[in-house]
Design a protein around this motif. Sequence first.
Motif, PDB file in Angstrom:
ATOM      1  N   ASN A   1      64.103 -35.479 -17.006  1.00  0.00           N
ATOM      2  CA  ASN A   1      65.157 -35.683 -16.009  1.00  0.00           C
ATOM      3  C   ASN A   1      66.393 -36.377 -16.589  1.00  0.00           C
ATOM      4  O   ASN A   1      67.299 -36.758 -15.845  1.00  0.00           O
ATOM      5  CB  ASN A   1      64.622 -36.520 -14.837  1.00  0.00           C
ATOM      6  N   SER A   2      66.441 -36.510 -17.901  1.00  0.00           N
ATOM      7  CA  SER A   2      67.514 -37.290 -18.525  1.00  0.00           C
ATOM      8  C   SER A   2      68.805 -36.494 -18.677  1.00  0.00           C
ATOM      9  O   SER A   2      68.806 -35.263 -18.678  1.00  0.00           O
ATOM     10  CB  SER A   2      67.068 -37.784 -19.900  1.00  0.00           C
ATOM     11  N   LYS A   3      69.887 -37.229 -18.836  1.00  0.00           N
ATOM     12  CA  LYS A   3      71.179 -36.599 -19.111  1.00  0.00           C
ATOM     13  C   LYS A   3      71.180 -35.953 -20.492  1.00  0.00           C
ATOM     14  O   LYS A   3      71.920 -35.007 -20.741  1.00  0.00           O
ATOM     15  CB  LYS A   3      72.295 -37.631 -19.011  1.00  0.00           C
ATOM     16  N   LEU A   4      70.336 -36.481 -21.385  1.00  0.00           N
ATOM     17  CA  LEU A   4      70.300 -35.942 -22.739  1.00  0.00           C
ATOM     18  C   LEU A   4      69.748 -34.526 -22.765  1.00  0.00           C
ATOM     19  O   LEU A   4      70.315 -33.633 -23.408  1.00  0.00           O
ATOM     20  CB  LEU A   4      69.452 -36.845 -23.636  1.00  0.00           C
ATOM     21  N   ILE A   5      68.633 -34.290 -22.057  1.00  0.00           N
ATOM     22  CA  ILE A   5      68.084 -32.925 -22.041  1.00  0.00           C
ATOM     23  C   ILE A   5      69.041 -31.989 -21.319  1.00  0.00           C
ATOM     24  O   ILE A   5      69.155 -30.812 -21.666  1.00  0.00           O
ATOM     25  CB  ILE A   5      66.667 -32.880 -21.404  1.00  0.00           C
ATOM     26  N   TRP A   6      69.739 -32.492 -20.308  1.00  0.00           N
ATOM     27  CA  TRP A   6      70.722 -31.667 -19.593  1.00  0.00           C
ATOM     28  C   TRP A   6      71.844 -31.227 -20.533  1.00  0.00           C
ATOM     29  O   TRP A   6      72.264 -30.072 -20.543  1.00  0.00           O
ATOM     30  CB  TRP A   6      71.265 -32.436 -18.404  1.00  0.00           C
ATOM     31  N   TRP A   7      72.331 -32.174 -21.356  1.00  0.00           N
ATOM     32  CA  TRP A   7      73.374 -31.850 -22.335  1.00  0.00           C
ATOM     33  C   TRP A   7      72.868 -30.795 -23.320  1.00  0.00           C
ATOM     34  O   TRP A   7      73.578 -29.857 -23.668  1.00  0.00           O
ATOM     35  CB  TRP A   7      73.780 -33.127 -23.067  1.00  0.00           C
ATOM     36  N   PHE A   8      71.618 -30.946 -23.741  1.00  0.00           N
ATOM     37  CA  PHE A   8      71.034 -30.010 -24.699  1.00  0.00           C
ATOM     38  C   PHE A   8      70.899 -28.617 -24.082  1.00  0.00           C
ATOM     39  O   PHE A   8      71.269 -27.616 -24.705  1.00  0.00           O
ATOM     40  CB  PHE A   8      69.656 -30.527 -25.133  1.00  0.00           C
TER      41      PHE A   8
ATOM     42  N   CYS B   1      68.484 -25.256 -12.198  1.00  0.00           N
ATOM     43  CA  CYS B   1      68.911 -26.601 -11.808  1.00  0.00           C
ATOM     44  C   CYS B   1      70.430 -26.660 -11.796  1.00  0.00           C
ATOM     45  O   CYS B   1      71.094 -26.125 -12.693  1.00  0.00           O
ATOM     46  CB  CYS B   1      68.366 -27.636 -12.780  1.00  0.00           C
ATOM     47  N   ALA B   2      70.985 -27.309 -10.788  1.00  0.00           N
ATOM     48  CA  ALA B   2      72.440 -27.428 -10.661  1.00  0.00           C
ATOM     49  C   ALA B   2      72.849 -28.880 -10.888  1.00  0.00           C
ATOM     50  O   ALA B   2      72.292 -29.799 -10.277  1.00  0.00           O
ATOM     51  CB  ALA B   2      72.886 -26.966  -9.283  1.00  0.00           C
ATOM     52  N   ASN B   3      73.789 -29.094 -11.803  1.00  0.00           N
ATOM     53  CA  ASN B   3      74.421 -30.394 -12.062  1.00  0.00           C
ATOM     54  C   ASN B   3      73.536 -31.393 -12.813  1.00  0.00           C
ATOM     55  O   ASN B   3      74.047 -32.291 -13.470  1.00  0.00           O
ATOM     56  CB  ASN B   3      74.910 -31.046 -10.762  1.00  0.00           C
TER      57      ASN B   3
ATOM     58  N   SER C   1      74.077 -26.877 -23.794  1.00  0.00           N
ATOM     59  CA  SER C   1      74.586 -26.414 -25.087  1.00  0.00           C
ATOM     60  C   SER C   1      73.863 -25.174 -25.590  1.00  0.00           C
ATOM     61  O   SER C   1      74.408 -24.421 -26.386  1.00  0.00           O
ATOM     62  CB  SER C   1      74.444 -27.531 -26.134  1.00  0.00           C
ATOM     63  N   THR C   2      72.615 -24.983 -25.124  1.00  0.00           N
ATOM     64  CA  THR C   2      71.801 -23.934 -25.725  1.00  0.00           C
ATOM     65  C   THR C   2      71.309 -22.869 -24.754  1.00  0.00           C
ATOM     66  O   THR C   2      70.855 -21.814 -25.190  1.00  0.00           O
ATOM     67  CB  THR C   2      70.551 -24.547 -26.399  1.00  0.00           C
ATOM     68  N   GLY C   3      71.375 -23.112 -23.461  1.00  0.00           N
ATOM     69  CA  GLY C   3      70.780 -22.190 -22.507  1.00  0.00           C
ATOM     70  C   GLY C   3      71.771 -21.230 -21.898  1.00  0.00           C
ATOM     71  O   GLY C   3      72.936 -21.178 -22.280  1.00  0.00           O
ATOM     72  N   ASP C   4      71.290 -20.447 -20.937  1.00  0.00           N
ATOM     73  CA  ASP C   4      72.142 -19.508 -20.210  1.00  0.00           C
ATOM     74  C   ASP C   4      73.216 -20.239 -19.430  1.00  0.00           C
ATOM     75  O   ASP C   4      72.961 -21.283 -18.828  1.00  0.00           O
ATOM     76  CB  ASP C   4      71.306 -18.709 -19.195  1.00  0.00           C
ATOM     77  N   THR C   5      74.421 -19.668 -19.406  1.00  0.00           N
ATOM     78  CA  THR C   5      75.471 -20.173 -18.541  1.00  0.00           C
ATOM     79  C   THR C   5      75.379 -19.447 -17.213  1.00  0.00           C
ATOM     80  O   THR C   5      75.449 -18.232 -17.161  1.00  0.00           O
ATOM     81  CB  THR C   5      76.857 -19.923 -19.154  1.00  0.00           C
ATOM     82  N   LEU C   6      75.224 -20.213 -16.138  1.00  0.00           N
ATOM     83  CA  LEU C   6      75.152 -19.632 -14.808  1.00  0.00           C
ATOM     84  C   LEU C   6      76.367 -20.068 -14.021  1.00  0.00           C
ATOM     85  O   LEU C   6      77.155 -20.911 -14.456  1.00  0.00           O
ATOM     86  CB  LEU C   6      73.868 -20.071 -14.092  1.00  0.00           C
ATOM     87  N   GLN C   7      76.537 -19.500 -12.829  1.00  0.00           N
ATOM     88  CA  GLN C   7      77.706 -19.816 -12.015  1.00  0.00           C
ATOM     89  C   GLN C   7      77.727 -21.298 -11.695  1.00  0.00           C
ATOM     90  O   GLN C   7      76.715 -21.893 -11.343  1.00  0.00           O
ATOM     91  CB  GLN C   7      77.693 -19.009 -10.719  1.00  0.00           C
ATOM     92  N   GLY C   8      78.909 -21.904 -11.792  1.00  0.00           N
ATOM     93  CA  GLY C   8      79.017 -23.331 -11.557  1.00  0.00           C
ATOM     94  C   GLY C   8      78.347 -24.085 -12.692  1.00  0.00           C
ATOM     95  O   GLY C   8      78.147 -23.585 -13.786  1.00  0.00           O
ATOM     96  N   ASP C   9      77.956 -25.336 -12.420  1.00  0.00           N
ATOM     97  CA  ASP C   9      77.302 -26.147 -13.441  1.00  0.00           C
ATOM     98  C   ASP C   9      75.792 -26.045 -13.261  1.00  0.00           C
ATOM     99  O   ASP C   9      75.113 -27.000 -12.895  1.00  0.00           O
ATOM    100  CB  ASP C   9      77.770 -27.599 -13.313  1.00  0.00           C
TER     101      ASP C   9
ATOM    102  N   HIS D   1      86.077 -17.533 -25.545  1.00  0.00           N
ATOM    103  CA  HIS D   1      85.102 -17.617 -24.450  1.00  0.00           C
ATOM    104  C   HIS D   1      85.853 -17.998 -23.177  1.00  0.00           C
ATOM    105  O   HIS D   1      86.579 -18.990 -23.151  1.00  0.00           O
ATOM    106  CB  HIS D   1      84.040 -18.666 -24.791  1.00  0.00           C
ATOM    107  N   PHE D   2      85.660 -17.217 -22.108  1.00  0.00           N
ATOM    108  CA  PHE D   2      86.402 -17.460 -20.870  1.00  0.00           C
ATOM    109  C   PHE D   2      85.746 -18.497 -19.975  1.00  0.00           C
ATOM    110  O   PHE D   2      86.175 -18.704 -18.837  1.00  0.00           O
ATOM    111  CB  PHE D   2      86.596 -16.145 -20.113  1.00  0.00           C
ATOM    112  N   GLY D   3      84.688 -19.154 -20.495  1.00  0.00           N
ATOM    113  CA  GLY D   3      84.075 -20.247 -19.761  1.00  0.00           C
ATOM    114  C   GLY D   3      83.589 -19.811 -18.394  1.00  0.00           C
ATOM    115  O   GLY D   3      82.963 -18.776 -18.230  1.00  0.00           O
ATOM    116  N   ALA D   4      83.892 -20.626 -17.379  1.00  0.00           N
ATOM    117  CA  ALA D   4      83.434 -20.340 -16.011  1.00  0.00           C
ATOM    118  C   ALA D   4      84.382 -19.410 -15.272  1.00  0.00           C
ATOM    119  O   ALA D   4      84.172 -19.107 -14.092  1.00  0.00           O
ATOM    120  CB  ALA D   4      83.283 -21.648 -15.240  1.00  0.00           C
ATOM    121  N   ASN D   5      85.427 -18.944 -15.931  1.00  0.00           N
ATOM    122  CA  ASN D   5      86.364 -18.010 -15.291  1.00  0.00           C
ATOM    123  C   ASN D   5      85.721 -16.631 -15.197  1.00  0.00           C
ATOM    124  O   ASN D   5      85.326 -16.058 -16.201  1.00  0.00           O
ATOM    125  CB  ASN D   5      87.664 -17.920 -16.106  1.00  0.00           C
TER     126      ASN D   5
END
Length: 990
Positions: free
Chosen positions: A900-907, A860-862, A910-918, A627-631
């Motif tokens: 709004n938690s960091k936990l749902i963000w981590w989830f 959502c970003a970040n 891990s499971t959602g679409d990867t978009l540009q940036g974070d 996986h080329f990640g964010a590249n």
Amino acid sequence: LQLDSHDKISRLDKPNQFGATLQERLFNVSLELTITWVNRILFLKLLEAQLIKYHKGDKSYAFLNIEKVKNFDDLDSLFFSVLARKQDDRIADVQTAFAHVPYLNSSLFEPTDIEHSCFCISQLKDGKLPILSTTVLKDNAGKKRTGEIDTLEYFFEFLNAYDFSSEGSEAIQEDNKTLISASVLGLIFEKINGYKEGSFFTPSFITMYMCHETIRRAIVQKFNVTKGWACTGIDQLYNKIDDKKEANDIINSLKICDPAVGSGHFLVSALNEIITVKSELKILRDRQGKTLRDYKVEVVNDELIITDDDLEFFEYNPNSEESQRIQETLFHEKQTIIENCLFGVDINPNSVKICRLRLWIELLKNAYYKRPEFTQLETLPNIDINIKCGNSLISRYALDDDICKALKRSKWSIDSYRLAIMSYRNAKSKDEKHEMEHLINEIKKDFESEVASNDKRLLRLNKLRGDLITLTTQTTLFEKTKAEKAAWDKQVTKLTDEIDNLERELEEVKSNKIYENAFEWRFEFPEVLNDEGDFVGFDVVIGNPPYMRVQEIQACQPIQKLYYEQIYHNAKASYDLANIFFELAVNISALKSNNAFIFPHKFFNAASSEVFRDYLKDGQYIDEIAHFGANMVFEDADTYTCVAQFSNRPSKGFHFQMFPFKSDFQNLLKDREKYTFMTYEMIDKASQLYGSNQWILFKNTKGFNIFEKIYNQKARIETKFDRIFQGIATGKDELYLFEGKQTGDYIEGKFIKDEKYRKIEKDIMQPFLRGKDVQRYQYPDKSLFILFPYKISNNGEAKIISEDLIKHDYPNAYLWLKETESIHREKDNGSTDDPLWYRYARKQGVDNVEQPKLSSMEICANRPNVILNELNFYHATTVYSWVKKTDTKESYEYFLAIANSKLIWWFIKSTGDTLQGDARRFKTNYLNPFPLPEAVDKKSEQIIVDKVKLVLEAKKVNTKTDTTTLESEIDQLVYQLYGLTEDEIKIVED
């Protein structure tokens, strides 16, 4: 242009039965002719550069200039009376003018079918063209040229502004010209060819990486199978090889295919990689069997570079015996590999032309003068037969169709078929080539006829016809009873219906336009058939399959779409063409194959790939994913990508490698040993799926253990919330959105992009949110309204208000609607005669609006961006609202803390679409599976709620208030809900 007889043309933009307009077809014809001619001219430019380089810069070997080619008639003569004929067969005047131009024996210089049916380049009109203002042409003073210039002269001068002679090994090119190498030509042609089939040019560093990884594995596999070895890498092969001729034969037996070949970039990279491996194994041999010991061959910037022991670049010198030996070796090595190992198919005839050109150019790079005269270059073989045009996804005949009977009845064998192919490649004259071409077509036609006659459906049809004749003609001594007559009638009807269905199916196969450009893998490449005619498959299937969503397939291939959905397992509902190519690759590859595709990351979790993931999981086809990640890999496609190594044999699991984001990503791929990667094997536990069959991949088992701890909660967002819905799509926001404030019975302000100050009746206006208006934990500002020509019924449904009623009850609003009526009628949501011309494109998201809810920004970003929406705000499609079920006991403030938690963000990361940036999407399908604690004691919930209320109040007083300390405390309380340890919290927060 010769049109189909059934065409009835009233307008240029009227589609035919395939959805193509006449204008589009005219364009396609023009494009194909243009690419045919430009292919030839660019090839000649490269040839000219080679000849000049071979003769130490002697410009007398230049022939592509206005002095020798004065008009399009001369260019036509150069194509067909010079390059297509041996020197002795040329007429006297061209023998003198083009004395140094060799005979090449290439079908590149034979008139194509489209030239026969349309016109040749000689029929183009000579004339002048205005020089472009952005031209690269310079006058004697070094300034951009202006004015007009003869068309051909313009073209030749344009080509002369670039360097075609270098291959990337020289530090400085002549006159600092831009280098046009073969790989650059591939990029240029794919841009000319366009991306309508969903294809994108694959950058060189990716093709090099994929071929390096895949070809080497395939070579090791080939030796292990042939010799009974158990080597794991090229180094181990080097220590075991003792017969160099045999080793060459083993490597030359590789069969490599790109089923969506495009410009042929992958095949060229595969060619270079094979020669490089032979060099590393010290088995690269000249025509006398002597090894090229003192030379190193490597791939640099997608070009094959040869250096001697003194690190000097090899350059062909016809007067040097050693140089002649090296050049001949490279030419015939390339010829052998191209003829025996490389195969390609593409639906686009222009791509096929470009790919063939690329392979001819690779041979041209090492063209050599034949001994003893040293006046004539070695002719080019007819390698075009390995690159074929057709829809590689569609075939009339299955790969396992039996051709044993066809071979027995036919006068041809698989060996004679292979021999005919080889004779075609090595034909030294046009007559010999055409004779072989006719023979090959005759062989294929015979095989096809025999297979068709043994089609299982046809055999079944003949049997059913016999059964029906027997049933309807047999006589009995006694008259049938009523029950027997009914049973007899039922059986006759059943047989008749089945016969009719089979007849229709067979007729469809014979005549259906679906099969107009079908590609018959069963016959086209005898190299992947064994002596009994069984399809054994390719050792390597490699490429960049087209990325095209089902909607785009429907638009450009509506008929073919039906076939895909009938034949391929993963073509169901919503899908991508890349998924189908993956299944094709598995089907056409050998059991012990080593395949590689680059494709979008979204296949891990997108709903459109659900069936595709099932197919891969059930077949256990994946061996490794990088996986080329964010590249970002593709210049023209904003897509996160992966490379999958896969095969036709089940694997116990697969390795996953995530590349870090690096500015020097290309170097990362070249020098992988300099970097440390998280690589692990997917074990049974880690390959667990979640939600809608999504694949969750973690760098280590600790990450997966956290995921499992969260996911084991019994409740989900979908069990606590009635629904998560998207907002309104008006079709023209500037006609409906109003910036203002309420004063009495009116909202005063102005519509977006409207300068006039207006007073609109408040009862037809509703407070509104756009995505950017949703700011974490903040109360939204009531300064944006939407003109809402609907009434909400008791069941929550929005019913549109009649035009007369708007005119009577809301005259100010009606005045604005009438002022903009013409724009409303042009919207996507209505036609010019629509009586409800002022309606929205889609009014979803209006029911349940008059109750509290959570509202989140879609992207959502970040971090998460969720608010408590208690003021009945309507919102746009860029906002999603979450409405609780009536029996859900927990409060909105409690759920807001989790949302709004960091936990749902981590989830979600891990499971959602990867978009540009974070950035991540907070859409329904990604939110619904999120686990929630089943039961929380009131005391714990109240502690969370109190802290959330403190944040909300602070933000209400001043939106810029720093509440990070409170939010961190809320995060810790959320972690406690899920029972996370300190170490696990650290992993989540890192």
